[in-house]
Motif scaffolding. Structure first.
Motif, PDB file in Angstrom:
ATOM      1  N   PHE A 168       0.877   4.050  -6.618  1.00  0.00           N
ATOM      2  CA  PHE A 168      -0.369   3.366  -6.910  1.00  0.00           C
ATOM      3  C   PHE A 168      -0.614   3.140  -8.390  1.00  0.00           C
ATOM      4  O   PHE A 168      -1.392   2.317  -8.774  1.00  0.00           O
TER       5      PHE A 168
ATOM      6  N   LEU B 219       0.800  -1.226   0.000  1.00  0.00           N
ATOM      7  CA  LEU B 219       0.000   0.000   0.000  1.00  0.00           C
ATOM      8  C   LEU B 219       0.828   1.269   0.000  1.00  0.00           C
ATOM      9  O   LEU B 219       0.520   2.234  -0.687  1.00  0.00           O
TER      10      LEU B 219
ATOM     11  N   PRO C 226      -6.978   0.847  -4.660  1.00  0.00           N
ATOM     12  CA  PRO C 226      -5.670   1.209  -4.135  1.00  0.00           C
ATOM     13  C   PRO C 226      -5.348   0.575  -2.784  1.00  0.00           C
ATOM     14  O   PRO C 226      -4.180   0.365  -2.471  1.00  0.00           O
ATOM     15  N   VAL C 227      -6.376   0.265  -2.005  1.00  0.00           N
ATOM     16  CA  VAL C 227      -6.123  -0.359  -0.698  1.00  0.00           C
ATOM     17  C   VAL C 227      -6.120  -1.876  -0.887  1.00  0.00           C
ATOM     18  O   VAL C 227      -7.027  -2.435  -1.513  1.00  0.00           O
TER      19      VAL C 227
ATOM     20  N   GLN D 114      -0.528  -0.446 -10.145  1.00  0.00           N
ATOM     21  CA  GLN D 114      -0.959  -1.589  -9.362  1.00  0.00           C
ATOM     22  C   GLN D 114      -1.862  -2.554 -10.083  1.00  0.00           C
ATOM     23  O   GLN D 114      -1.918  -3.713  -9.751  1.00  0.00           O
TER      24      GLN D 114
END
Lengths: 712, 712
Positions: A41, A37, A100-101, A44
């Motif tokens: 980003f 994390l 993103p998480v 990803q």
């Protein structure tokens, strides 16, 4: 004397590993491509998602890649690596993307449209069955979760907690709902006062959060979307009926809309929802033969109402705790659809839940052909849209027809219509089925005449819907093996198939089997071999039997229920079906009661026949209801000797005409039947040392027979 | 030369206080009845909710209370205490309840059904206008929020933060989404590559969390439900068009479905969304004359795309940042419906969003009347349901008809049908309107004959829908006062009314006015006095003017746009409408060009007339579109002298035939018009010391005229 028991039980389904929570599926994409994390980003996800990156691919000048199969998409063949295939399909068909998480998922329009189809169907069914939609806050005081003991044990390891709000540390941590039973009960206490407020039946469409360690798009994500139904009732019977009704709604949805032949049944205690008395489930077999728990319905009993004090005043003015259920289906179901029907080419969607049911691809080479072809394509699109179908006309000039064929096949669109200059002049179209590849699935010369075209397309869509279901059923059935010993079970599991066999051991044994073989009990299916309990009472006065047969039947039913309810059984019917009096009683009775006995015997026989007839009809009706699949809940019975011994003692106390001789005869007869039966009754005689106890218990405890009538 | 400018501006709406965020409405219920979070939960809400507590009320033996108005509900009269009335209505009509966490709300089935009606309508409109639904995760890395400077400033005080997940402290705090622009942009960067990926237009239905300090059910809650649309475009014009399109969708919804005559307009800079270039809004006047911001649509410009690097390759191969919008309507709208239409009796719902449109109350006294009455009532219910109406047959025997009348009136059901024995024998029913109390709203002898009954009921529902809108319009209009000075504004505001007047001052001034008077600018309404910019170019060669008139018009338009876009203006039309050449040119031209000039002049005049005619027709069309309400976007123009001076210099550079004389004449003429006009142009000459600068700026900066044609 015949007692028929109804409901999930010992014949159990074991599957090798599964998509149940906390399984150990490895996530190729996640592990290899996703930085933690804290890192950047931008790179990803979608790293291998060419459909979203057409420019980049074009910019690469690597026309070789593009030439290959006339597509720039590369999907790992399903046969080669199921998990890689699954992730490729999700990326290329633009169903979802990584958030993103860690462990979160963005549901993209094409994937969300499938979820909307699920919502549209279920929302209508929920309202038809008397439920109203509403909305509960997602923040739950931490103290609520702690109120129900098994609930907190089940959920506390996976909670997300809000500790800061409006810039300040909160006095009490807030749980981001993992499920809403606690807050629902908190509110129910304020709305439920008397029996007139019951049943209270509501549903909410919401997001929920569970801090899962191993995630996989749709199947298991940190946040997911679902509906959760919550109901409160005045009696346990009503709650049980509701829990069963909702698993029925889910089953019907799975078969009729999603073409997934789920197996409805009850979860073992180990797998039961944290806080429920019973969990009903629908279990689906994916294309890699892994099990997917696709929906659940819980009978919560009074667990939450006692923890929260959800009480009502009954008709007699007494305060009672309500009986509750909860039930849910989530976006996981979208994953189930992908993994049930997809093939090497990509997605394959059942027409009833497909966001696009028909794609139209116009084909022309010369400029002067273009207008005619496009006009015809538009008119065909209009005809089908007017007929209520979901149609996509792909008239972009940036792609070749061949590219489009591959693209829409990969997206799983059930039917493709091709229109070229020759078709325009002949007033017809070419139609290809997604489920039958190549020339076999392609039909030429279908008239553009609206009524003909509409009828043809609708028929084909219906055919595809049925065909997908049939295909899934035969795949499932060819991968479930009946086992009668632990050795057999181990062998079947090691082959990656599902084992179906009897089970009656302890929770600890269940966990031990899992440890040894990796196998878990998916459910005790509703569909069970026909099982009947038989018991004899030879020393009983025949007249007394006649006179008291209703009482005896009632007492047997009650006692059996006490004993068997722990296993989820319900006693459907108890019959006194045949009388074999003691020899000297027999002689005495022969003359006195001949006429009467004949009459009564005839009546009893007729009644038994009637029951068989009704049950057969019920079975047929249910078979039809499940699209002719034949998942009927059949009647069943089972005896756990040790447990039942006590209850039959109780029974004999309640029915003083029976003495301990009865009890002895009862179990002798049971054992005799069990040993001699050619029925589907099965035993596990040779377990390994670690589970020898299991086998012993099963042998002692389990007796099954498929005969329908037995004798006292 | 005439330039018409389009869009929100100086004529502004001030309202005393409002339901905008962070206003200071006191929450009687919350403050008086709700203990803090850490305390017990059971007594927190519904403490005075008798409908949910029928038993308790009955148990009280306080028949006096029940006798009073034949109801056990006590609603504070609206006229007496609006806020108490609002909370009473919400509790008694069972619209919502307080959640256990401070500031959260449970939306109960009757309230949720109103939200579903909103969803059903908007969801169709969103799809019609090219948007797809999808879903983004609600957890956003804290670092995302910090990327857009004004966004973090606007939202950081009200964030809920997850700091613990799965039992562990997280490395990075997670924000529970207060809105999704940041995560949307994070994902957009992965999906947008070329102009062919644009426009990207999506929407999500979701929950959002804002840690509000002062909450109120529906209007402002810690968590609420909404839809948020997010779009990305290749040009600023497209983004602007989209932002306007969506505020139009909202406006139409408010008028046609919710019968709320919202005022669409643009927010001042102070009130603009944190991260947006422009915020369009629909402002509604509640029954207590407070303003409610009922929906917003933001033109985000490139603020987020620059912060997140959301770029695309344009047709020329250049990388550009996308232009974006976002727009939202929330469950707050349900509060707006309650507060717009409700009266002392309770809720009053517009038929198109009412969960129950018609309630049927059967009435009988003797047992032998019962069957006939109930049969008739069921058949009437069936007729209306078949006609597609939402019908409730209240046939419970636990309540008297009088009690039911009051109950359903309180719940705001638009029409009530009464059926008694006499009605049954005459084959007719009695119908009462919720919006017309007592006998006046009651009509006897409506035939039960299906076609007659259906037509009658549908007509009445349409009438009620229109009537509620008309009533709301006249209430609104009687409470908006045009002001032309700061003194007037203060007076109007002190009376609790809204003030409409010119505004062109700074953000600091706006805040100072708010401090002094409590008044905030709700919006610059789209509906503005007719305003035209006039400018003369006397030294210009007439032939040149003719030859270059298109170029001149284009140059004027472009330059004005540059100058005025800061105020949200769009130049609708630039016309060279009349020619007054310099005297000596005039003489020379008279002979040479007489014929040609007459022809051209005629053409120009005709063109101007045509434009006027078209605009008039457009105005009429838009009036009709808004249910005959006449909120048409009218043409307008405005000049800020100082700002424009620069731009006109640029203009003269671009158009070399014009010299600086033109510029001088231009502004002289403007000022002259401003000073002499009898139009709606207004000034605030005497401000208090603190806002004297405001007045000065307004006088210098603002010029308005309602004439439609002017002269060079």
């Amino acid at each position: 004397m015949v007692s028929s028991l109804r409901l999930p039980t010992l014949t159990s389904l074991f599957s090798p590993s599964s998509f149940a929570r906390r399984s150990t599926v490895t996530l190729r994409r996640r592990l290899h491509l996703r930085p933690p994390l804290a890192a950047g980003f931008s790179a990803q996800s979608a790293a291998s998602s060419p459909t979203g990156t057409e420019d980049r691919v074009e910019g690469k000048k690597s026309s070789r890649v593009q030439e290959r199969a006339n597509t720039d998409r590369v999907i790992t063949p399903r046969s080669q690596d199921f998990n890689a295939w699954y992730l490729d399909v999700i990326a290329n068909a633009e169903l979802a993307d990584y958030g993103p998480v860690r462990g979160t998922m963005v549901i993209r329009p094409y994937g969300y449209a499938i979820w909307e189809a699920i919502q549209d169907y279920l929302n209508v069914k929920f309202k038809e069955t008397g439920h109203s939609n509403m909305y509960f806050p997602q923040f739950i005081p931490y103290s609520f979760i702690e109120k129900e003991a098994s609930h907190v044990e089940g959920f506390s390891p996976e909670l997300a907690l809000v500790t800061i709000g409006g810039g300040k540390e909160l006095e009490e941590k807030l749980v981001v709902r993992p499920t809403s039973e606690t807050i629902v009960n908190h509110m129910f206490t304020q709305w439920i006062h008397s029996y007139r407020d019951l049943p209270l039946m509501i549903n909410q469409w919401a997001n929920v959060t569970r801090w899962e360690m191993r995630t996989k798009p749709f199947v298991r994500t940190l946040e997911f979307l679902w509906q959760e139904g919550h109901t409160a009732h005045a009696t346990p019977e009503e709650a049980e009926e509701e829990a069963l009704q909702m698993i029925d709604v889910y089953t019907k949805f799975a078969y009729e809309q999603a073409a997934i032949p789920v197996i409805p049944g009850r979860k073992s205690k180990v797998e039961t929802f944290a806080g429920a008395d019973k969990t009903y489930t629908i279990e689906a077999m994916m294309g890699d033969r892994k099990a997917l728990q696709a929906g659940t319905s819980h009978n919560l009993g009074q667990n939450f109402s006692r923890a929260f004090g959800t009480q009502f005043t009954d008709e007699n003015g007494q305060r009672q705790h309500v009986w509750q259920t909860s039930w849910a289906i989530s976006t996981r179901f979208v994953g189930g659809i992908i993994m049930t029907h997809g093939d090497d080419t990509g997605l394959m969607l059942p027409p009833r839940i497909a966001p696009v049911q028909v794609v139209i691809v116009p084909i022309w080479k010369k400029a002067d052909e273009k207008t005619g072809v496009l006009n015809a394509a538009s008119s065909v699109a209009e005809i089908l849209k007017t007929a209520g179908l979901k149609v996509k006309l792909d008239d972009t000039e940036q792609r070749t027809p061949g590219w489009k064929f591959n693209f829409w096949e990969m997206k799983g669109v059930p039917l493709r219509i091709e229109i070229g200059p020759r078709d325009v002049s002949s007033g017809s179209v070419v139609i290809s089925r997604r489920d039958i590849p190549g020339k076999q699935g392609k039909v030429f010369g279908i008239s553009m005449e609206p009524s003909i075209l509409e009828a043809y397309v609708k028929d084909r869509l219906d055919e595809i819907q049925s065909s997908l279901l049939e295909r899934a059923i035969s795949f499932r059935d060819s991968n479930i093996v009946d086992v009668s010993s632990y050795e057999e079970l181990k062998e079947v599991i090691s082959l990656g198939k599902w084992a179906r066999g009897p089970w009656s051991a302890s929770d600890a044994d269940e966990l031990r089997v899992k440890e040894e073989t990796g196998a878990t009990i998916r459910c005790y299916p509703f569909e069970q071999p026909q099982v009947v309990i038989r018991a004899s009472a030879p020393k009983l006065n025949v007249d007394d039997v006649f006179e008291q047969k209703n009482e005896i039947a009632k007492a047997v039913k009650e006692e059996l229920e006490k004993a068997m309810s722990a296993y989820g059984y319900e006693i459907v019917q108890t019959l006194i079906v045949d009388i074999e009096p003691d020899e000297h009683v027999k002689r005495a009775m022969n003359e006195i009661n001949a006429a009467a006995r004949l009459r009564v015997a005839a009546k009893e026989k007729a009644e038994a026949e009637k029951i068989l007839q009704i049950k057969r009809a019920e079975g047929e009706a249910e078979s039809k209801y499940l699209s002719g699949v034949g998942i009927a809940r059949q009647r069943q019975a089972i005896v756990d000797g040790l447990t039942l011994r006590d209850s039959v003692v109780g029974f004999s106390v309640n029915v003083p005409v029976m003495d301990m001789v009865l009890v002895t005869h009862y179990f002798d007869t049971m054992k005799e039947i069990g040993a001699a039966s050619k029925s589907s009754a099965v035993f596990i005689p040779h377990g390994p040392v670690a589970v020898r106890d299991v086998a012993t218990q099963i042998r002692d405890g389990l007796l099954q027979a498929d005969s329908t009538v037995a004798t006292i």
